[in-house]
Enzyme design. Structure first.
Site, PDB file in Angstrom:
ATOM      1  N   SER A  51       0.820  -1.218   0.000  1.00 39.88           N
ATOM      2  CA  SER A  51       0.000   0.000   0.000  1.00 39.88           C
ATOM      3  C   SER A  51       0.849   1.262   0.000  1.00 39.88           C
ATOM      4  CB  SER A  51      -0.912   0.003   1.228  1.00 39.88           C
ATOM      5  OG  SER A  51      -0.149  -0.129   2.406  1.00 39.88           O
ATOM      6  N   ASP A 199      -4.404   8.148   9.170  1.00 41.79           N
ATOM      7  CA  ASP A 199      -4.083   6.894   9.869  1.00 41.79           C
ATOM      8  C   ASP A 199      -2.649   6.860  10.380  1.00 41.79           C
ATOM      9  OD1 ASP A 199      -2.540   6.445   7.610  1.00 41.79           O
ATOM     10  OD2 ASP A 199      -3.778   4.799   6.839  1.00 41.79           O
ATOM     11  N   HIS A 202      -0.030   5.716   6.196  1.00 38.35           N
ATOM     12  CA  HIS A 202       0.076   5.848   4.741  1.00 38.35           C
ATOM     13  C   HIS A 202       0.385   7.291   4.339  1.00 38.35           C
ATOM     14  CE1 HIS A 202      -2.270   2.079   5.175  1.00 38.35           C
ATOM     15  NE2 HIS A 202      -1.439   1.704   4.230  1.00 38.35           N
TER      16      HIS A 202
END
Lengths: 227, 835
Positions: A51, A199, A202
Site C-alpha cells: 500500500s 491513519d 500511509h
C-alpha cells in the site's frame, strides 16, 4: 549518456531541478543532473510493493503515488522511462512472491522492491520473510532486471528482538543478490504528521513526493548500472 | 326493567356476541399489555448491550498526549466521573527465552477497565484481580498456537511476564472485531517495564469516561467533541454504537410494536363490529322499550352497562392472556432481557389492561352509542339495522376526532413514543380509507358489470350490491381490513424472518481465510478438517479509466453502503467465474454475460452503476497487479451484503484474469471448540494463510436471532388469532342483512337454487373485492414499514400473498353462502311481519 541528450531535454531537466530546489526540497545529487543513457525505446521500471506503493487512501493514486512522481521526475530529467505501479495494498512478501513473475514482465529494466511492512503487522516469522524476499530477488535477477531493495523498519512496539532481526535481513539479501540497497525509503515521511494521512501510516501526496525524491538517486544509479 | 338487567338479558340472548367481544378485546389488549411490559425491558437491555459494546458512556481515541490532556479536562469538568485508559497494539512475544516469537495483541489497561461490561478469567476473577506485578491474562488461542500453559513466562519487550489466567468472558471484543493475533491483557503499570512504547510506536490510545449521575450524555458528548476537535481526537458515546446487532434488535422491537398496534386496533374494530351487529339485533327490543315509556337515554344506558360488564370480563381475560403471552415471550427471549426482568403480572397489569379495555371500548363504540340515543320508538317496527338514526355531521366529526385523540394517547401509553403512536394511528386511518376506497370502487364496477351481463342472477346480485353502495363497500372494506391485518402480520413476519436468515443463514461461515494459493485447497481442507470449503479466486486491481475518463475525475461521493469512505480509485478484490455467486442477482442485463460482447467482460455491482454512472457497454481499464487490461461491462448485479459471505464489486468472465496469479479466499463454518486447533494446523501447514476467527461474534448474533425469531413467531401467532376473530365478526355483522335479502327473494317467488346462485355470485364478488382491498392495504403497509421503518429491503412474498388472498376470497364467499343457506330455513312471515 549526457552527450546524447537533446538541448531541450537538458533545459527541461535543469528547470525541473531548479523547481524542486525552489520548493525547498533537496536537489538531486550532482551526478544525477542528467541521464547517462540516450532516449530511445521506452524502458520500464516496476514499482513492486504494497500500500505504500499503490497509493492507498489517495484520491488520485495515478497522479499522486510516488511511482507517478518518479516517472515525471525521470522524464523531466531526460529518461525515457515508464514506471508501472505494481503496488498491492496488504501484500506481504508471501503474496508478492506469488505474483512477481506476472507483475515484472520480461524486459523490465529496474524493479523497486518495497515490501515487508505487512509481514511485520501480521507477525510473520523472520525466516519466512527472508525466504520470500530471497525468492523474489532471485526471480527478478532471472528476468535480467536490476533490483532496488528498499530497507524497511519495524515499529518499536514490535519489540527490539524482532526489530533487530528484521532490519538485518535487508543488507544481507541485497548483498546476496547484488541488488541496490535503499536505506529506509520512508526517511522524512514516517512519523511526520504532515507527510501522512490521518491513519499515520500511509503517506499523503506530499509524503509520496518525498519518497520519490528519496528514491531518485538510487533509481538513477540503477538505471546507469543497467545501461 | 332497569338498564343493567336489560343488558344482562341481551348478553344471555346473544352469548356468541359476548364471547366474541370478550375474546377480541381481551386478546388485543393482552398482547399489547404483555409486550408493553417487555418492550421497556428489551429497550433497557439494548441500551445496556450498547453500553457494553462501547465499554463506557464516552470513548475518546487520540494520541497519548491528547488523551492525557483530555483526561485532566474531563476529571475537572465532571467531578465524580469514572475514568479509565487503555493502550493497545500488536507486538511480538518471545517464547521460552529463545528465538521463537508469536504475534499478540497487547491491551494495557488500568484496574477500572472496562467501565461497562466485564473481562473475566475462566475462574471468574475480574481483570483487576488477575493483572499486576508482571502477570498477564491471555486468550486461549495463544496457548493453542504456542503450546504455552498458565504459569509459563513470556518476554514482552524488555520484561518477562507470567501467564496468570485465560480469558473466559469479555464484553469489549466488538471494538477489536478483526484482530488477527491473540489478545493479551497487561496492567498499564507493567507496560513501562516492557519499553515497547517509544517514539514511532504504533499504538492506539483510548480514554473511557462514565459520567456521574445527573450529567446528560448528549450534552457531555457534544462538549467533549468540541474540546477533542482541537486535538484531532475522536469521541463516541455509547449511543453511537447503533449498527449491526443493535439494528436487528431495534427492528425486531419495531416489528413487535407494529404487531401490537395492529392487534390493538383489531380488538377495537372487532368490538365495534360486534356492537353494531348486536345493535341491529336488539334495536326492535330497545325501540319497544322506548315505545312503552322508557326515556331516550335508556338504550344508551343499556349498552353502556353491556360494554362495562363485558369490558370487565375482557379485562380479566386480557390480564390472564397478558401473563401467559408475557411469560412465553420472556422465555423465548432468554438472556436478551436483563436479569429478573419480567412483564408486570400483578395489580398494575390488571389496572392498565382494564383502563385500556375501557378506553378501546369507548373509542370504538362511541359513534354507535350516540346513534342509540336518537333511536325512535317506531324502529321497533323494523328489523333493519340500517334504520338506526345517524348522528349529525358535526357531532360525528367531533366524536371521530375525540376517538382518534384517545386512541393516540392509548398507543402512546403502550409504545412509549409519540412519533410511533402518530405514525401508527396515521397508518391505521390511511388503511381504513384505502380499504374503503378500493372496496367502493370495486363494488360499483362489479355491480355495473353484473347488471350489463343481462342474466337474471348476476343482474339481481349486481342490483343488490349497487343498492346500498356505501354500506356494501363498508362491509367489504371491513372484511378487507380483517384480511389485511392477517396478511400484514404474515408479510411482516416473512420479511423480518428473511432479514434474519439473510444475515445468518444456517451454516454461515464463522471463520474466514485469505492468501491461500491455487493448488493448496486439499491441504487446507485437511488442515481444518472440513472438506468442501468454497474458495473464491481473488486478484487485486484498480480502475484506471471508464470509457476513457480517468477514475479520479468520476464523481460519486465518498460514502459506501456501510457508511464508510469509498472511491472508484481504490483497490478492489476482483474475482472471476462463469456463474453468479449465491449472494448475487442480475438486475440489469439479460444474463451475467452478454454473448454480443467480443473480448473480456466484467459484471459490476449495481451500487457503482448508480454512484459512478457506469453503464452496460462501458469499457473499464484496470491496473491489475501492475499491468493494464480492459473489459466491457456486461451486466449489473445486486449483492446481498448482509450475508456473511465474500462479495465482489467486479466479477470477470473467465478468459482474462484466471491466468493471473490469484490467491484464494473464502469462509467456512467450524464448531467453535475446534477453531483454535484448526488455526494451529493451518498455520503449520500453510503459514502464509491469514485466518480470521469471528466465531464468537457470529455465535452471539445467531443466538440473538434465534430468540428474536421465536418472539416474532409468538406475537405473530397471537395477532393472527385476533385477525380471525375480526373476520368472524365481519361475517356476523352481515348476517342480519343476508337473512332479510333471502326472505325477500323467497317472498317474491324465487326458487332456493336461484337464491343460492344470486348469493354465490354476490359473496364471491364481495370476497374478491375484499381480497383486493386487503392486498392493496397490506402490501402498502408492509412496504412502508420495511423500507421506512426498518430501512431494509422488502419482499412482497407473492408465493404466499397470492394464495392467501385467493383462499380468503373463497372463505368469504363460502361463509357468506353458508350464512345464506341458514337464512333460507327462516320462515318468510317471521321476518316480513316487521317489514
Amino acid at each position: 549518456m549526457f552527450c546524447g541528450m537533446s538541448k531541450s531535454r537538458s533545459v527541461a531537466a535543469l528547470l525541473a531541478t531548479l523547481l524542486l530546489a525552489a520548493c525547498g526540497r533537496p536537489a538531486a545529487p550532482p551526478t544525477s543532473i542528467a541521464p547517462e543513457r540516450a532516449p530511445g525505446e521506452e524502458s520500464v521500471i516496476v514499482a513492486f510493493g504494497d500500500s505504500l506503493t499503490s497509493g492507498y487512501g489517495l484520491d488520485d493514486p495515478d497522479r499522486d503515488a510516488w511511482p507517478s512522481h518518479l516517472e515525471k521526475t525521470l522524464r523531466a530529467r531526460g529518461w525515457n522511462i515508464r514506471v508501472a505501479n505494481a503496488g498491492v495494498s496488504g501484500n506481504t512478501t508471501g503474496d508478492a512472491l506469488v505474483r512477481v513473475s506476472f507483475s515484472v514482465p520480461d524486459g523490465t529494466r529496474l524493479v523497486i522492491v518495497t515490501l515487508g511492512a505487512n509481514d511485520t503487522f501480521r507477525g510473520k516469522k523472520l525466516d519466512e520473510i527472508e525466504g520470500n524476499l530471497d525468492a523474489i530477488l532471485a526471480q527478478i535477477r532471472t528476468k535480467g532486471a536490476t533490483a532496488l531493495l528498499c530497507e524497511m523498519k519495524t515499529f518499536p512496539n514490535l519489540g527490539p528482538f524482532y526489530a533487530r532481526g528484521f532490519e538485518r535481513l535487508f543488507p544481507a539479501l541485497a548483498k546476496k543478490h547484488d541488488a541496490i540497497l535503499v536505506p529506509f525509503f520512508l526517511d522524512g515521511v514516517a512519523t511526520v504528521p504532515a507527510m501522512n494521512q490521518a491513519d499515520g501510516i500511509h503517506p499523503n501526496p506530499a509524503g509520496h513526493r518525498k519518497i520519490a525524491e528519496n528514491l531518485l538517486p538510487f533509481v538513477e544509479k540503477g538505471l546507469r548500472s543497467g545501461s | 326493567m332497569n338498564s343493567l338487567a336489560f343488558a344482562w338479558r341481551e348478553i344471555r340472548y346473544a352469548p356468541r356476541y359476548a364471547v366474541l367481544f370478550v375474546l377480541a378485546i381481551g386478546l388485543g389488549s393482552s398482547i399489547l399489555a404483555a409486550f408493553a411490559g417487555l418492550s421497556s425491558a428489551l429497550e433497557k437491555t439494548l441500551d445496556d448491550r450498547a453500553r457494553e459494546l462501547a465499554i463506557a458512556d464516552l470513548r475518546v481515541e487520540a494520541d497519548a498526549n491528547s488523551i492525557g490532556l483530555l483526561r485532566q479536562w474531563a476529571e475537572a469538568r465532571w467531578p465524580g466521573a469514572l475514568v479509565s485508559e487503555k493502550t493497545d497494539f500488536p507486538t511480538m512475544a518471545r517464547l521460552r527465552g529463545g528465538e521463537e516469537v508469536q504475534q499478540i495483541y497487547l491491551n494495557a489497561v488500568d484496574p477500572l477497565y472496562p467501565l461497562h461490561g466485564a473481562v473475566r478469567a475462566r475462574d471468574g476473577r475480574v481483570l483487576a484481580e488477575v493483572l499486576g506485578s508482571g502477570r498477564i491474562l491471555v486468550d486461549e488461542r495463544l496457548l493453542v498456537l504456542t503450546g504455552l500453559l498458565p504459569g509459563d513466562t513470556v518476554t514482552l519487550g524488555e520484561a518477562d511476564v507470567t501467564i496468570a489466567g485465560v480469558i473466559g468472558e469479555r464484553t469489549d471484543a466488538a471494538i477489536s472485531f478483526f484482530q488477527l493475533a491473540p489478545s493479551v491483557f497487561i496492567a498499564r503499570a507493567d507496560l513501562e517495564r516492557t519499553a515497547l512504547l517509544a517514539p514511532g510506536s504504533r499504538a492506539s490510545h483510548r480514554l473511557f469516561i462514565n459520567l456521574p449521575e445527573g450529567v446528560a450524555l448528549d450534552a457531555a458528548a457534544a462538549e467533549l467533541k468540541e474540546r477533542a476537535a482541537r486535538l484531532t481526537a475522536s469521541v463516541q458515546s455509547w449511543r453511537d454504537e447503533g449498527r449491526g446487532v443493535a439494528r436487528f434488535l431495534r427492528n425486531t422491537v419495531f416489528f413487535l410494536s407494529t404487531t401490537g398496534l395492529l392487534t390493538l386496533a383489531m380488538g377495537g374494530v372487532t368490538g365495534a363490529a360486534i356492537l353494531l351487529a348486536l345493535l341491529r339485533r336488539a334495536a326492535p327490543s330497545l325501540a319497544a322499550a322506548r315505545a312503552i315509556g322508557a326515556p331516550p337515554s335508556f338504550p344508551v344506558k343499556v349498552f353502556a352497562a353491556w360494554l362495562l360488564l363485558l369490558s370487565l370480563v375482557s379485562g380479566l381475560v386480557a390480564t390472564l392472556g397478558g401473563v401467559v403471552v408475557g411469560r412465553a415471550v420472556t422465555a423465548g427471549l432468554g438472556d436478551l432481557l436483563p436479569t429478573g426482568a419480567t412483564p408486570d403480572d400483578g395489580l398494575g397489569l390488571f389496572l392498565r389492561i382494564i383502563a385500556s379495555v375501557l378506553l378501546v371500548a369507548f373509542i370504538f363504540s362511541s359513534s354507535a352509542l350516540t346513534r342509540l340515543a336518537r333511536l325512535p320508538p317506531h324502529a321497533a317496527l323494523r328489523s333493519d339495522g340500517a334504520s338506526l338514526p345517524r348522528s349529525g355531521r358535526a357531532r360525528r366529526i367531533g366524536l371521530a376526532a375525540l376517538a382518534a385523540f384517545l386512541l393516540f394517547l392509548l398507543v402512546r401509553l403502550h409504545v412509549g413514543s409519540f412519533a410511533l403512536a402518530g405514525w401508527g394511528l396515521g397508518a391505521w386511518l390511511a388503511a381504513i380509507g384505502l380499504a374503503w376506497l378500493v372496496a367502493a370502487l370495486l363494488v360499483w364496477l362489479g355491480g355495473r358489470l353484473a347488471i350489463l351481463s343481462g342474466r337474471v342472477e348476476p343482474f339481481l346480485a349486481g342490483r343488490e350490491a349497487r343498492h346500498g353502495l356505501a354500506y356494501r363497500a363498508l362491509a367489504v372494506a371491513f372484511l378487507g381490513l380483517a384480511a389485511s391485518v392477517l396478511l400484514s402480520v404474515l408479510l411482516l413476519r416473512q420479511n423480518v424472518t428473511s432479514e434474519f436468515v439473510r444475515s445468518a443463514p444456517p451454516g454461515s461461515p464463522n471463520v474466514f481465510f485469505m492468501n491461500l494459493r491455487p493448488g493448496e485447497e486439499e491441504v487446507f481442507d485437511a488442515a481444518i478438517g472440513a472438506p468442501g470449503t468454497r474458495f473464491f479466486p481473488l486478484v487485486r486491481g484498480r480502475v484506471i479509466t471508464v470509457d476513457g475518463v480517468r477514475a479520479a475525475e468520476i464523481q460519486g461521493g465518498t460514502e459506501n453502503a456501510f457508511g464508510g469512505g469509498d472511491r472508484l480509485t481504490r483497490e478492489f478484490g476482483l474475482t472471476y467465474g462463469e456463474t453468479l455467486l449465491a449472494t448475487d442477482r442480475v438486475v440489469e442485463g439479460t444474463a451475467l454475460w452478454d454473448p454480443m460482447i467480443a473480448g473480456p467482460q466484467v459484471s459490476v455491482h449495481d451500487e457503482y452503476r448508480d454512484r459512478f454512472g457506469i453503464r452496460r457497454g462501458s469499457v473499464i481499464a484496470f491496473n491489475i497487479l501492475g499491468r493494464e487490461f480492459t473489459a466491457t461491462v456486461s451486466s449489473f448485479r445486486s449483492i446481498n451484503r448482509s450475508a456473511r459471505e465474500p462479495f465482489f464489486y467486479f466479477q470477470f468472465k473467465p478468459g482474462l484474469i484466471e491466468e493471473m496469479p490469484a490467491t484464494l479466499m473464502g469462509g467456512v463454518n467450524l464448531p467453535r471448540e475446534e477453531i483454535s486447533q484448526a488455526e494451529r494446523r493451518v498455520a503449520a501447514a500453510l503459514p502464509h494463510v491469514t485466518f480470521f476467527d469471528i466465531a464468537e461474534v457470529a455465535a452471539l448474533v445467531e443466538r440473538l436471532i434465534e430468540r428474536l425469531h421465536r418472539a416474532v413467531d409468538a406475537v405473530a401467532a397471537a395477532a393472527l388469532a385476533g385477525g380471525l376473530l375480526l373476520m368472524i365478526s365481519g361475517i356476523l355483522v352481515n348476517f342480519t342483512e343476508i337473512r332479510r335479502e333471502a326472505v325477500l327473494f323467497r317472498a317474491l317467488g324465487a326458487s332456493r337454487g336461484r337464491i343460492l346462485a344470486i348469493f354465490l355470485i354476490e359473496h364471491l364478488f364481495s370476497g374478491i373485492a375484499a381480497a383486493l382491498a386487503a392486498g392493496a392495504v397490506s402490501l402498502t403497509l408492509v412496504w412502508a414499514v420495511m423500507t421506512h421503518g426498518f430501512g431494509s429491503d422488502w419482499d412482497p412474498w407473492w408465493i404466499g400473498t397470492l394464495p392467501f388472498l385467493a383462499v380468503f376470497a373463497l372463505v368469504v364467499a363460502s361463509s357468506g353462502l353458508l350464512a345464506s343457506t341458514l337464512t333460507l330455513r327462516v320462515r318468510p312471515m317471521d321476518v316480513l311481519r316487521y317489514e
